[in-house]
Scaffold this active site. Structure first.
Site, short mmCIF file in Angstrom:
data_model
loop_
_atom_site.label_atom_id
_atom_site.label_comp_id
_atom_site.label_asym_id
_atom_site.label_seq_id
_atom_site.Cartn_x
_atom_site.Cartn_y
_atom_site.Cartn_z
N GLU A 328 0.97 -1.21 -0.15
CA GLU A 328 -0.07 -0.12 0.19
C GLU A 328 0.77 1.24 -0.05
O GLU A 328 0.41 2.51 -0.49
CB GLU A 328 -1.00 0.15 1.15
CG GLU A 328 -0.40 0.12 2.43
CD GLU A 328 -1.35 -0.16 3.69
OE1 GLU A 328 -1.45 0.84 4.59
OE2 GLU A 328 -2.36 -1.37 3.75
N GLN A 329 1.94 0.96 0.47
CA GLN A 329 2.92 2.35 0.57
C GLN A 329 3.44 2.73 -0.84
O GLN A 329 3.88 4.02 -0.90
CB GLN A 329 4.15 2.25 1.43
CG GLN A 329 3.94 2.29 2.90
CD GLN A 329 3.12 0.95 3.48
OE1 GLN A 329 2.95 -0.08 2.53
NE2 GLN A 329 2.76 0.94 4.53
#
Length: 537
Positions: A328-329
């Site tokens: 997700e980063q």
């Protein structure tokens, strides 16, 4: 004219009652010096007061980067809205922000990270808010907690359920930040920002845009300043027209416990043999079984916990690159890192801004997700977002709800119950003493993933533990595999608070999983992709 000012001058720009958006992911990209200086100003002057802070992903991690704890002061914070919250070693005292939330000293909300980024995008475009199905029938839904983490937040809901075009949706109004605090590696004198030493871009662009388009200010913390005109335009991720002020911290860490590692920022590629392989233990056994659920050629999301070891399993089995990891980063590909460096990847193929990565996840463009669980209930719902031994306090769900809302295939992993004493002998699991805390419960304390919606949407859901594998079906959880050495009745059925359905094709898990040698993993090839949902003549 240079936009460079001191941290104290920047902190003085933040007025009482401001809404402040902070870009960070735990220690990754955290503008720690700016948060520290704001806290120091409050301790000295009593200002700024009554701030509302927005954190799409946690700021700080209690392992050398305090982040939000710098400003976790009664009177300074009025409201905090986070996708996740900082955590630290279990033996340490809880972060100050957790204590404030638990004591109801700040109105606290846990909004899924992707939705929080969406709220910034809508604020930037001056649209009313976000209409989404992400979070239905979870703690996000007003029918449950409506994102509220304590009584103060419950009194002022941020989400409501609405009908639109004959369907049920969740509506989050856009929140306009007065100040955005972001971070990069280099700024030139005009405020153009590059990210050459960062492990991800995160959502700084969207946060800056939301503030700038609505008359707010943008403060960028960087490691260094370059002369105007010396940065290559293709390298600039945030243009200077969006940046008002620059603060320099030459000592900012790249991520938690890491001053600088060029492999994290994609400047070099580490040799594959330099990565630590997981030691043989119960967690490795689970990760091996999870790996058998994958297909070569897939794009697979990875969550924190046991699942984070699966890339190392593929590495050990000579299958690195067979699967592309997406987190997700923003990193795509490479080898995702472990422990407090999770969220970064070495040898990544690409970095995608987090808001775009979440759009990818919310729309289920990827093939599978590997995630953890704290509890599972009779409907197949999962809790990862609330810890019963810390009432009213949670580390937050981060992007978990965004990722699972429509994912086609999810493999949850975890220990069958908590505190069991386990061993492995001759390819068999030995349960020396049962744990006191059951994790298969009648009803989860907090619904982070809805089994009911998964059934309705036809999602493929598997749960992998050290002693069994289960599948979610419309009839309930079906036990499909059992570990060698495990007694079905005593070690599994009696350890669940609800009845499990035993498959008439129940298999014994491969004994190779329970031995130290590599398991000879082979992944089937993902079928060629075909156009979905189109009408053909």
């Amino acid at each position: 004219m240079s936009k460079h000012i001191t941290p104290a001058e920047a902190a003085n720009l933040i007025p009482d009652g401001a809404i402040v958006s902070v870009s960070s992911s735990s220690g990754l990209g955290c503008p720690d010096l700016m948060l520290k200086t704001i806290g120091e100003r409050f301790e000295t002057t009593g200002h700024p007061r009554d701030l509302t802070t927005l954190h799409p992903i946690a700021a700080g991690d209690m392992s050398g980067i305090k982040g939000i704890d710098h400003i976790a002061r009664k009177g300074l914070l009025k409201t905090i809205i986070g996708g996740s919250y900082p955590s630290g070693p279990s033996s340490a005292e809880p972060p100050l922000i957790w204590q404030m939330i638990g004591n109801d000293e700040v109105a606290a909300y846990n909004i899924p990270s992707g939705i929080l980024f969406d709220m910034h995008r809508e604020a930037a475009a001056k649209r009313p808010g976000v209409l989404t199905k992400v979070g239905l029938d979870t703690f996000v839904d007003p029918a449950h907690q409506g994102c509220a983490m304590n009584a103060s937040a419950a009194a002022s809901p941020l989400v409501k359920k609405v009908a639109f075009e004959g369907e049920e949706w969740l509506y989050f109004r856009a929140i306009v930040p007065d100040v955005a605090i972001i971070r990069a590696t280099t700024a030139d004198e005009r405020g153009n920002l590059t990210y050459e030493h960062e492990g991800a871009y995160l959502g700084g662009f969207d946060q800056a845009l939301a503030a700038r388009n609505n008359g707010g200010i943008v403060i960028a913390q960087v490691k260094r300043i370059a002369k105007s005109g010396t940065l290559k335009p293709h390298d600039v991720r945030i243009p200077g027209v969006l940046v008002d002020y620059i603060v320099v911290d030459p000592d900012q860490k790249q991520t938690t416990q890491t001053v600088y590692d060029p492999a994290i920022s994609g400047e070099i590629f580490r040799p594959l043999e330099s990565f630590r392989l997981p030691e043989f233990n119960i967690q490795k056994i689970i990760a091996r079984r999870v790996a058998r659920e994958l297909q070569a050629g897939s794009a697979v999301n990875l969550g924190f916990g046991i699942s984070a070891n699966v890339p190392r399993i593929l590495l050990e089995e000579g299958l690195h690159g067979a699967v592309t990891w997406v987190i997700e980063q923003g990193p795509v590909g490479g080898v995702p890192l472990l422990d407090f460096a999770f969220g970064c990847a070495s040898n990544a193929e690409a970095f995608v801004p987090s808001p775009h990565q979440f759009t990818y996840f919310q729309g289920a463009g990827f093939d599978a997700s590997l995630l953890s669980f704290l509890e599972i209930d009779r409907t197949g719902s999962v809790n990862v977002s609330k810890l019963s031994f810390r009432p009213h306090v949670t580390a937050g769900a981060g992007g978990f709800v965004d990722i699972t809302a429509r994912a086609r295939k999810i493999i949850f992993s975890g220990m069958f119950n908590a505190g069991a004493r386990l061993a492995v002998s001759d390819g068999r699991l030995v349960i020396e003493k049962e744990g006191k805390l059951k994790k298969l419960v009648n009803a989860v304390e907090h619904v982070t993933f809805s089994g009911r919606r998964a059934i309705k949407q036809g999602q493929d859901i598997t749960y992998v533990t050290e002693r069994c594998v289960m599948k979610l079906t419309p009839e309930g959880l079906v036990l499909t595999e059992i570990a060698p050495g495990v007694d079905l009745q005593m070690h599994i059925l009696d350890q669940s608070e609800f009845p499990l359905i035993v498959s008439d094709k129940l298999k014994v898990m491969d004994a190779a999983l329970f031995q130290e040698a590599p398991i000879g993993l082979r992944l089937p090839q993902k079928p060629a992709r075909k156009l979905e949902g189109a009408a053909h003549v």
